[in-house]
Design a protein around this motif. Structure first.
Motif, PDB file in Angstrom:
ATOM      1  N   PRO B  70      61.973  72.169  10.507  1.00 53.95           N
ATOM      2  CA  PRO B  70      61.973  73.359   9.650  1.00 53.95           C
ATOM      3  C   PRO B  70      63.281  74.157   9.732  1.00 53.95           C
ATOM      4  CG  PRO B  70      59.864  73.137  10.720  1.00 53.95           C
ATOM      5  CD  PRO B  70      60.766  72.115  11.356  1.00 53.95           C
ATOM      6  N   HIS B  71      63.650  74.741   8.588  1.00 52.80           N
ATOM      7  CA  HIS B  71      64.938  75.437   8.424  1.00 52.80           C
ATOM      8  C   HIS B  71      64.751  76.942   8.624  1.00 52.80           C
ATOM      9  CE1 HIS B  71      68.832  76.515   6.933  1.00 52.80           C
ATOM     10  NE2 HIS B  71      68.375  77.061   5.813  1.00 52.80           N
ATOM     11  N   ALA B  72      65.892  77.598   8.756  1.00 51.19           N
ATOM     12  CA  ALA B  72      65.998  79.061   8.803  1.00 51.19           C
ATOM     13  C   ALA B  72      65.143  79.629   9.941  1.00 51.19           C
ATOM     14  CB  ALA B  72      65.656  79.655   7.432  1.00 51.19           C
ATOM     15  N   ILE B  73      64.469  80.749   9.702  1.00 49.88           N
ATOM     16  CA  ILE B  73      63.685  81.368  10.775  1.00 49.88           C
ATOM     17  C   ILE B  73      62.568  80.431  11.237  1.00 49.88           C
ATOM     18  CG2 ILE B  73      62.180  82.559   9.129  1.00 49.88           C
ATOM     19  CD1 ILE B  73      63.309  83.950  12.540  1.00 49.88           C
ATOM     20  N   ALA B  74      62.186  79.508  10.369  1.00 51.75           N
ATOM     21  CA  ALA B  74      61.162  78.530  10.777  1.00 51.75           C
ATOM     22  C   ALA B  74      61.665  77.609  11.879  1.00 51.75           C
ATOM     23  CB  ALA B  74      60.708  77.707   9.575  1.00 51.75           C
ATOM     24  N   SER B  75      62.980  77.515  12.051  1.00 46.12           N
ATOM     25  CA  SER B  75      63.500  76.686  13.150  1.00 46.12           C
ATOM     26  C   SER B  75      63.118  77.287  14.497  1.00 46.12           C
ATOM     27  CB  SER B  75      65.021  76.543  13.048  1.00 46.12           C
ATOM     28  OG  SER B  75      65.668  77.794  13.228  1.00 46.12           O
ATOM     29  N   ILE B  76      62.825  78.580  14.492  1.00 47.56           N
ATOM     30  CA  ILE B  76      62.388  79.258  15.723  1.00 47.56           C
ATOM     31  C   ILE B  76      60.870  79.378  15.750  1.00 47.56           C
ATOM     32  CG2 ILE B  76      62.502  81.416  17.013  1.00 47.56           C
ATOM     33  CD1 ILE B  76      65.245  81.892  15.711  1.00 47.56           C
ATOM     34  N   ARG B  77      60.303  79.862  14.652  1.00 45.86           N
ATOM     35  CA  ARG B  77      58.872  80.198  14.656  1.00 45.86           C
ATOM     36  C   ARG B  77      57.968  78.978  14.469  1.00 45.86           C
ATOM     37  NH1 ARG B  77      57.576  84.778  16.631  1.00 45.86           N
ATOM     38  NH2 ARG B  77      55.628  83.681  16.447  1.00 45.86           N
ATOM     39  N   ALA B  78      58.511  77.961  13.825  1.00 44.96           N
ATOM     40  CA  ALA B  78      57.688  76.775  13.521  1.00 44.96           C
ATOM     41  C   ALA B  78      58.323  75.569  14.203  1.00 44.96           C
ATOM     42  CB  ALA B  78      57.582  76.569  12.021  1.00 44.96           C
ATOM     43  N   ALA B  79      58.132  75.472  15.501  1.00 44.85           N
ATOM     44  CA  ALA B  79      58.778  74.432  16.298  1.00 44.85           C
ATOM     45  C   ALA B  79      58.019  73.118  16.174  1.00 44.85           C
ATOM     46  CB  ALA B  79      58.866  74.878  17.756  1.00 44.85           C
ATOM     47  N   TYR B  80      58.234  72.478  15.048  1.00 49.27           N
ATOM     48  CA  TYR B  80      57.615  71.179  14.795  1.00 49.27           C
ATOM     49  C   TYR B  80      58.704  70.195  14.401  1.00 49.27           C
ATOM     50  CZ  TYR B  80      53.454  74.069  13.649  1.00 49.27           C
ATOM     51  OH  TYR B  80      52.430  74.984  13.647  1.00 49.27           O
ATOM     52  N   GLN B  81      58.409  68.929  14.589  1.00 47.33           N
ATOM     53  CA  GLN B  81      59.202  67.881  13.972  1.00 47.33           C
ATOM     54  C   GLN B  81      58.245  66.903  13.303  1.00 47.33           C
ATOM     55  OE1 GLN B  81      62.724  64.592  14.873  1.00 47.33           O
ATOM     56  NE2 GLN B  81      61.378  65.189  16.529  1.00 47.33           N
ATOM     57  N   PHE B  82      58.631  66.479  12.116  1.00 42.56           N
ATOM     58  CA  PHE B  82      57.805  65.551  11.334  1.00 42.56           C
ATOM     59  C   PHE B  82      58.637  64.294  11.074  1.00 42.56           C
ATOM     60  CE2 PHE B  82      57.127  69.972  10.254  1.00 42.56           C
ATOM     61  CZ  PHE B  82      55.761  70.126  10.415  1.00 42.56           C
ATOM     62  N   LYS B  83      58.014  63.152  11.212  1.00 39.66           N
ATOM     63  CA  LYS B  83      58.715  61.906  10.896  1.00 39.66           C
ATOM     64  C   LYS B  83      57.870  61.097   9.934  1.00 39.66           C
ATOM     65  CE  LYS B  83      61.134  61.553  15.309  1.00 39.66           C
ATOM     66  NZ  LYS B  83      61.615  60.672  16.386  1.00 39.66           N
ATOM     67  N   GLY B  84      58.543  60.419   9.019  1.00 39.31           N
ATOM     68  CA  GLY B  84      57.784  59.613   8.072  1.00 39.31           C
ATOM     69  C   GLY B  84      58.676  58.839   7.133  1.00 39.31           C
ATOM     70  N   ALA B  85      58.024  58.142   6.238  1.00 39.50           N
ATOM     71  CA  ALA B  85      58.721  57.255   5.312  1.00 39.50           C
ATOM     72  C   ALA B  85      59.046  58.010   4.025  1.00 39.50           C
ATOM     73  CB  ALA B  85      57.844  56.053   4.996  1.00 39.50           C
ATOM     74  N   ALA B  86      60.308  57.948   3.633  1.00 47.37           N
ATOM     75  CA  ALA B  86      60.773  58.675   2.453  1.00 47.37           C
ATOM     76  C   ALA B  86      60.972  57.733   1.273  1.00 47.37           C
ATOM     77  CB  ALA B  86      62.085  59.384   2.771  1.00 47.37           C
ATOM     78  N   THR B  87      60.686  58.272   0.091  1.00 44.01           N
ATOM     79  CA  THR B  87      61.022  57.550  -1.137  1.00 44.01           C
ATOM     80  C   THR B  87      61.779  58.509  -2.035  1.00 44.01           C
ATOM     81  OG1 THR B  87      58.863  58.148  -2.063  1.00 44.01           O
ATOM     82  CG2 THR B  87      59.068  55.959  -1.086  1.00 44.01           C
ATOM     83  N   LEU B  88      62.747  57.964  -2.735  1.00 45.50           N
ATOM     84  CA  LEU B  88      63.584  58.782  -3.607  1.00 45.50           C
ATOM     85  C   LEU B  88      63.357  58.335  -5.043  1.00 45.50           C
ATOM     86  CD1 LEU B  88      65.795  60.987  -3.543  1.00 45.50           C
ATOM     87  CD2 LEU B  88      67.470  59.162  -3.244  1.00 45.50           C
ATOM     88  N   ASP B  89      62.911  59.270  -5.882  1.00 45.49           N
ATOM     89  CA  ASP B  89      62.673  58.975  -7.292  1.00 45.49           C
ATOM     90  C   ASP B  89      63.462  59.999  -8.093  1.00 45.49           C
ATOM     91  OD1 ASP B  89      61.761  58.269  -9.769  1.00 45.49           O
ATOM     92  OD2 ASP B  89      59.694  58.929  -9.450  1.00 45.49           O
ATOM     93  N   GLY B  90      64.613  59.576  -8.607  1.00 48.22           N
ATOM     94  CA  GLY B  90      65.502  60.554  -9.250  1.00 48.22           C
ATOM     95  C   GLY B  90      65.973  61.543  -8.206  1.00 48.22           C
ATOM     96  N   ASN B  91      65.710  62.828  -8.466  1.00 47.50           N
ATOM     97  CA  ASN B  91      66.132  63.855  -7.505  1.00 47.50           C
ATOM     98  C   ASN B  91      64.989  64.302  -6.597  1.00 47.50           C
ATOM     99  OD1 ASN B  91      68.236  63.882  -9.620  1.00 47.50           O
ATOM    100  ND2 ASN B  91      69.075  65.537  -8.396  1.00 47.50           N
ATOM    101  N   LYS B  92      63.856  63.621  -6.701  1.00 41.52           N
ATOM    102  CA  LYS B  92      62.716  64.030  -5.873  1.00 41.52           C
ATOM    103  C   LYS B  92      62.595  63.117  -4.651  1.00 41.52           C
ATOM    104  CE  LYS B  92      58.085  65.826  -6.313  1.00 41.52           C
ATOM    105  NZ  LYS B  92      57.046  66.249  -7.223  1.00 41.52           N
ATOM    106  N   LEU B  93      62.642  63.740  -3.477  1.00 48.08           N
ATOM    107  CA  LEU B  93      62.459  63.015  -2.226  1.00 48.08           C
ATOM    108  C   LEU B  93      61.059  63.317  -1.714  1.00 48.08           C
ATOM    109  CD1 LEU B  93      64.050  61.325   0.013  1.00 48.08           C
ATOM    110  CD2 LEU B  93      64.139  63.502   1.246  1.00 48.08           C
ATOM    111  N   LYS B  94      60.282  62.264  -1.519  1.00 48.56           N
ATOM    112  CA  LYS B  94      58.937  62.438  -0.975  1.00 48.56           C
ATOM    113  C   LYS B  94      58.875  61.807   0.400  1.00 48.56           C
ATOM    114  CE  LYS B  94      55.745  62.687  -4.863  1.00 48.56           C
ATOM    115  NZ  LYS B  94      54.481  62.176  -5.401  1.00 48.56           N
ATOM    116  N   VAL B  95      58.314  62.545   1.336  1.00 41.68           N
ATOM    117  CA  VAL B  95      58.170  62.026   2.695  1.00 41.68           C
ATOM    118  C   VAL B  95      56.683  61.988   3.040  1.00 41.68           C
ATOM    119  CG1 VAL B  95      58.736  62.346   5.126  1.00 41.68           C
ATOM    120  CG2 VAL B  95      60.403  62.994   3.346  1.00 41.68           C
ATOM    121  N   ASP B  96      56.204  60.797   3.338  1.00 41.63           N
ATOM    122  CA  ASP B  96      54.821  60.637   3.787  1.00 41.63           C
ATOM    123  C   ASP B  96      54.843  60.726   5.319  1.00 41.63           C
ATOM    124  OD1 ASP B  96      52.160  60.176   4.023  1.00 41.63           O
ATOM    125  OD2 ASP B  96      52.223  58.097   3.299  1.00 41.63           O
TER     126      ASP B  96
END
Lengths: 159, 136
Positions: B70-96
């Motif tokens: 997570p970015h910005a203040i969430a880098s402090i308040r929301a201390a999570y990391q998510f990993k997954g498979a990304a697909t790119l369709d045009g300008n849309k990036l989806k991460v499962d």
């Protein structure tokens, strides 16, 4: 690559007027790992140091693949910087004379090996303050390239 | 499949993420997207600029597994990391999202959350943070 004066003056822990960063490392199987880091500083004008507070996956990744990226996360204030280059963890117990891309392990550890004593995180709210600060070394990145992560100018080199 | 908690979704949507990618050789490139949307239990999607697409498309095509922090203040308040498979369709990036970790410094750093039942994750969050999401 040398960092500019603005970078050098603002690469500090957030409690010292700097910012939180994210550090991305990558495993030998090319799986990225991106985690927030609060204790950050410039070391000379070509290295960035981060306290290693038992960053477990980061350590494994850097042992396998010694490269990283540090990106500014908060507060950004126009500092859309991504610093990339060789990266390692200089551990307590390392030979003082071990040289990592131009810095000596002993110099890094003497200055930043006990971050909590040097810069205690007294500003951190109780619900996000670590209950104990235990440091086993200093993550050290030699800056080889700097690019802007600003979405509309991403990749623009900065120097 | 990982299940994102309401707290995770709230912080992700409001502040976006640093997205760590790598080529097949393990050379990293990170981009930052300052807003996200979530879909269903596990998908996080981002609208990328052309520059962002150009910067990571080769990595995503050859090595789609990515890390989100997570970015910005969430880098402090929301201390999570998510990993997954990304697909790119045009300008849309989806991460499962397949893996979720707590990155709060201290004894729970690197605790894996997606292997816990969702109700346990919510109890964990309630015991560790005072907020249930970003400020309105």
């Amino acid at each position: 690559m040398k960092m500019n004066d603005e970078m050098l003056s603002s690469l500090k822990a957030i409690g010292q007027g700097g910012f939180v960063v994210h550090l991305t490392t990558v495993s030998a199987k090319a799986v990225p790992n991106t985690v927030g880091e609060r204790f950050v500083a410039a070391f000379g004008d070509e290295h960035i140091v981060i306290a290693d507070m038992f960053a477990q996956k980061t350590k494994v990744n850097l042992n396998e693949n010694p490269v990283g990226i540090i990106t500014v996360a908060h507060p950004v204030k126009g500092r859309y910087w991504a610093f990339r280059g060789p990266c390692t963890i200089i551990m307590w117990g390392e030979d003082d004379d071990y040289d990592f891309h131009g810095v000596k392990a002993g110099d890094v550890l003497r200055e930043w090996g006990d971050w909590a004593a040097k810069e205690p995180p007294s500003e951190v709210p109780p619900d996000i303050r670590p209950p104990a600060l235990c440091q086993r070394g200093v993550i050290t990145l030699k800056v080889d390239d700097i690019y802007s992560w600003k979405p509309d100018e991403l990749g623009k080199e900065i120097n | 499949m990982a299940i994102l908690s309401p707290r995770m979704k709230g912080w992700l949507e409001r502040f976006g993420c640093h997205i760590g990618t790598a080529n097949k050789s393990g050379f990293p490139t990170t981009i930052v997207v300052e807003q996200a949307t979530t879909e269903g239990d596990s998908v996080v999607s981002f609208n990328l600029t052309d520059a962002q697409v150009n910067h990571i498309k080769d990595n995503i095509q050859t090595n789609p597994y990515v890390a989100l922090a997570p970015h910005a203040i969430a880098s402090i308040r929301a201390a999570y990391q998510f990993k997954g498979a990304a697909t790119l369709d045009g300008n849309k990036l989806k991460v499962d999202v397949k893996e979720i970790y707590c990155t709060k410094p201290g004894p729970e750093a690197a605790l894996r959350l997606d292997t816990l039942p969702p109700e346990h994750v919510i109890k964990f969050e309630e015991s560790r943070w005072r907020d249930v999401g970003p400020p309105k």
